[in-house]
Design an enzyme around this catalytic site. Structure first.
Site, PDB file in Angstrom:
ATOM      1  N   GLY A  69      68.705   6.466  31.900  1.00  0.00           N
ATOM      2  CA  GLY A  69      68.427   7.035  33.220  1.00  0.00           C
ATOM      3  C   GLY A  69      69.710   7.226  34.027  1.00  0.00           C
ATOM      4  O   GLY A  69      70.623   6.398  33.955  1.00  0.00           O
ATOM      5  N   HIS A 125      58.066   1.438  34.332  1.00  0.00           N
ATOM      6  CA  HIS A 125      57.492   2.273  35.393  1.00  0.00           C
ATOM      7  C   HIS A 125      57.722   3.740  35.022  1.00  0.00           C
ATOM      8  O   HIS A 125      58.260   4.024  33.936  1.00  0.00           O
ATOM      9  CB  HIS A 125      58.098   1.906  36.758  1.00  0.00           C
ATOM     10  CG  HIS A 125      59.598   1.862  36.764  1.00  0.00           C
ATOM     11  ND1 HIS A 125      60.364   2.992  36.545  1.00  0.00           N
ATOM     12  CD2 HIS A 125      60.468   0.848  36.940  1.00  0.00           C
ATOM     13  CE1 HIS A 125      61.641   2.671  36.604  1.00  0.00           C
ATOM     14  NE2 HIS A 125      61.737   1.367  36.832  1.00  0.00           N
ATOM     15  N   SER A 128      62.466  -1.682  38.754  1.00  0.00           N
ATOM     16  CA  SER A 128      61.640  -2.884  38.598  1.00  0.00           C
ATOM     17  C   SER A 128      61.867  -3.839  39.753  1.00  0.00           C
ATOM     18  O   SER A 128      60.997  -4.645  40.082  1.00  0.00           O
ATOM     19  CB  SER A 128      61.983  -3.581  37.282  1.00  0.00           C
ATOM     20  OG  SER A 128      61.736  -2.700  36.214  1.00  0.00           O
ATOM     21  N   ASP A 130      71.011   4.403  36.766  1.00  0.00           N
ATOM     22  CA  ASP A 130      72.136   3.486  36.507  1.00  0.00           C
ATOM     23  C   ASP A 130      73.320   4.344  36.079  1.00  0.00           C
ATOM     24  O   ASP A 130      73.690   4.366  34.894  1.00  0.00           O
ATOM     25  CB  ASP A 130      71.759   2.484  35.424  1.00  0.00           C
ATOM     26  CG  ASP A 130      70.627   1.576  35.876  1.00  0.00           C
ATOM     27  OD1 ASP A 130      70.823   0.832  36.843  1.00  0.00           O
ATOM     28  OD2 ASP A 130      69.538   1.644  35.275  1.00  0.00           O
ATOM     29  N   GLY A 136      61.985  -3.728  29.806  1.00  0.00           N
ATOM     30  CA  GLY A 136      60.554  -3.872  30.050  1.00  0.00           C
ATOM     31  C   GLY A 136      60.184  -3.660  31.505  1.00  0.00           C
ATOM     32  O   GLY A 136      60.956  -3.077  32.269  1.00  0.00           O
ATOM     33  N   HIS A 194      61.082   4.771  33.445  1.00  0.00           N
ATOM     34  CA  HIS A 194      61.250   4.507  32.003  1.00  0.00           C
ATOM     35  C   HIS A 194      60.441   5.519  31.179  1.00  0.00           C
ATOM     36  O   HIS A 194      60.899   5.992  30.151  1.00  0.00           O
ATOM     37  CB  HIS A 194      60.723   3.116  31.641  1.00  0.00           C
ATOM     38  CG  HIS A 194      61.451   1.987  32.290  1.00  0.00           C
ATOM     39  ND1 HIS A 194      60.909   1.218  33.280  1.00  0.00           N
ATOM     40  CD2 HIS A 194      62.690   1.483  32.066  1.00  0.00           C
ATOM     41  CE1 HIS A 194      61.766   0.291  33.644  1.00  0.00           C
ATOM     42  NE2 HIS A 194      62.854   0.428  32.941  1.00  0.00           N
TER      43      HIS A 194
HETATM   44  O1  PAF Z   1      69.223  -0.231  31.898  1.00  0.00           O
HETATM   45  C1  PAF Z   1      68.710  -1.242  31.381  1.00  0.00           C
HETATM   46  O2  PAF Z   1      67.513  -1.488  31.478  1.00  0.00           O
HETATM   47  C2  PAF Z   1      69.611  -2.225  30.641  1.00  0.00           C
HETATM   48  O3  PAF Z   1      70.852  -2.328  31.229  1.00  0.00           O
HETATM   49  C3  PAF Z   1      69.746  -1.877  29.138  1.00  0.00           C
HETATM   50  C4  PAF Z   1      70.415  -0.543  28.928  1.00  0.00           C
HETATM   51  C5  PAF Z   1      68.368  -1.869  28.490  1.00  0.00           C
HETATM   52  C6  PAF Z   1      70.600  -2.941  28.443  1.00  0.00           C
HETATM   53  O4  PAF Z   1      70.037  -4.203  28.545  1.00  0.00           O
END
Ligand code: PAF
Length: 282
Positions: free
Chosen positions: A148, A35, A187, A151, A32, A38
């Site tokens: 993304g 931005h 975030s 990460d 959640g 996402h």
């Molecule tokens: O990248 C993220 O926002 C989190 O690590 C994910 C993949 C949603 C798992 O909680």
């Protein structure tokens, strides 16, 4: 129309209907506080499949003791507005008890990858990520899932899990979305003060100058470059955790002095109370 589901069973029923109609499913897992980063994942997902499913779940098991689980920004109303605008079909918003009915005895661990880079500084983090993503994949059973590149270690870990556990899901990686000065959208950027926000773009600049170095120098000592850039970030006011040049496919250290390798430069730093990560493919 955006369908909102809080229960695993409701997600399964809806997906069953779409699958019966031969529709393909793309999935974007999120925590959640959406931005533009996402939303670029959602836009990609829309291109690949008939239906797009997003999950919003701040996963407690990927936060270590003392990390920002309780203060992690939760902005559900705004998130739902964005998802409607971006044509998402279903959003899964479970609560913790729906995802982790007690006792929850099973965890998924991707050995080696979990313990290095970010994993070294966030014990248990990647076990939490792999476990929740595995659960979400079992619930949604998507044809593709979009993550993304921001990460990057997470992306490599998920690809490895998919391959090891023979999951029939195609993983799509999407390039990092950046602010005008290069700072990767996250975030956690909202934790930064104005002064820290000015300094924060140094992370991306350091990655770019390293990439330039890697592209132009004939033979090189990767270890030396890592140490230099680590010191550079320290002098700029950060508390770096690591600055690492790795093989882009498996995150192993590159072979010394060999130039023809697909590399990625990864970095994690603290700026005050905020932890920032970024990376750049070479
Ligand atoms: O990248 C993220 O926002 C989190 O690590 C994910 C993949 C949603 C798992 O909680």
């Amino acid at each position: 129309m955006l369908i909102t589901a809080e229960k695993v069973e409701s997600v399964r029923q809806q997906l069953q209907e779409w699958r019966t109609n031969q529709q393909t499913i793309a999935f974007v897992p999120t925590m959640g506080n959406l931005h533009d980063g996402h939303l670029s994942l959602v836009d990609q997902a829309n291109k690949y499949c008939d239906r797009t499913v997003v999950s919003i779940f701040v996963n407690p098991s990927q936060f270590a003791e003392g990390e920002d689980f309780t203060r992690y920004p939760r902005t559900q109303e705004q998130d739902l507005d964005c998802l409607v605008k971006h044509g998402v079909d279903l959003v899964f918003i479970p609560d913790v008890s729906e995802m982790y009915a007690l006792p929850n005895l099973t965890i998924v661990e991707v050995n080696d990858l979990s313990g290095q880079l970010c994993g070294e500084f966030r014990p248990g983090h990647f076990g939490g990520v792999a476990t929740v993503v595995c659960k979400l994949f079992n619930i949604v059973q998507p044809d593709i899932a979009v993550f993304g590149e921001k990460d990057y270690q997470q992306l490599v870990l998920i690809r490895t899990m998919i391959s090891d556990l023979k999951m029939a899901i195609k993983i799509v990686g999407v390039p990092t979305v950046r602010a005008n000065d290069g700072l990767a959208l996250s975030s956690r950027n909202q934790y930064l003060s104005d002064q820290q926000r000015d300094i924060a773009s140094t992370v991306y600049k350091t990655l770019c100058s390293t990439r330039e170095q890697l592209r132009t120098v004939e033979t090189m000592n990767y270890r030396q470059i890592e140490d230099q850039q680590f010191q550079h970030l320290k002098q700029a006011g950060f508390r770096p955790e690591y600055f690492a040049i790795r093989n882009a496919d498996d995150l192993k250290p590159p072979v010394q002095d060999v130039t023809q390798q697909r590399l990625v430069i990864l970095v994690a730093v603290w700026l005050g109370q905020t932890r920032l990560i970024d990376n750049l493919l070479v």
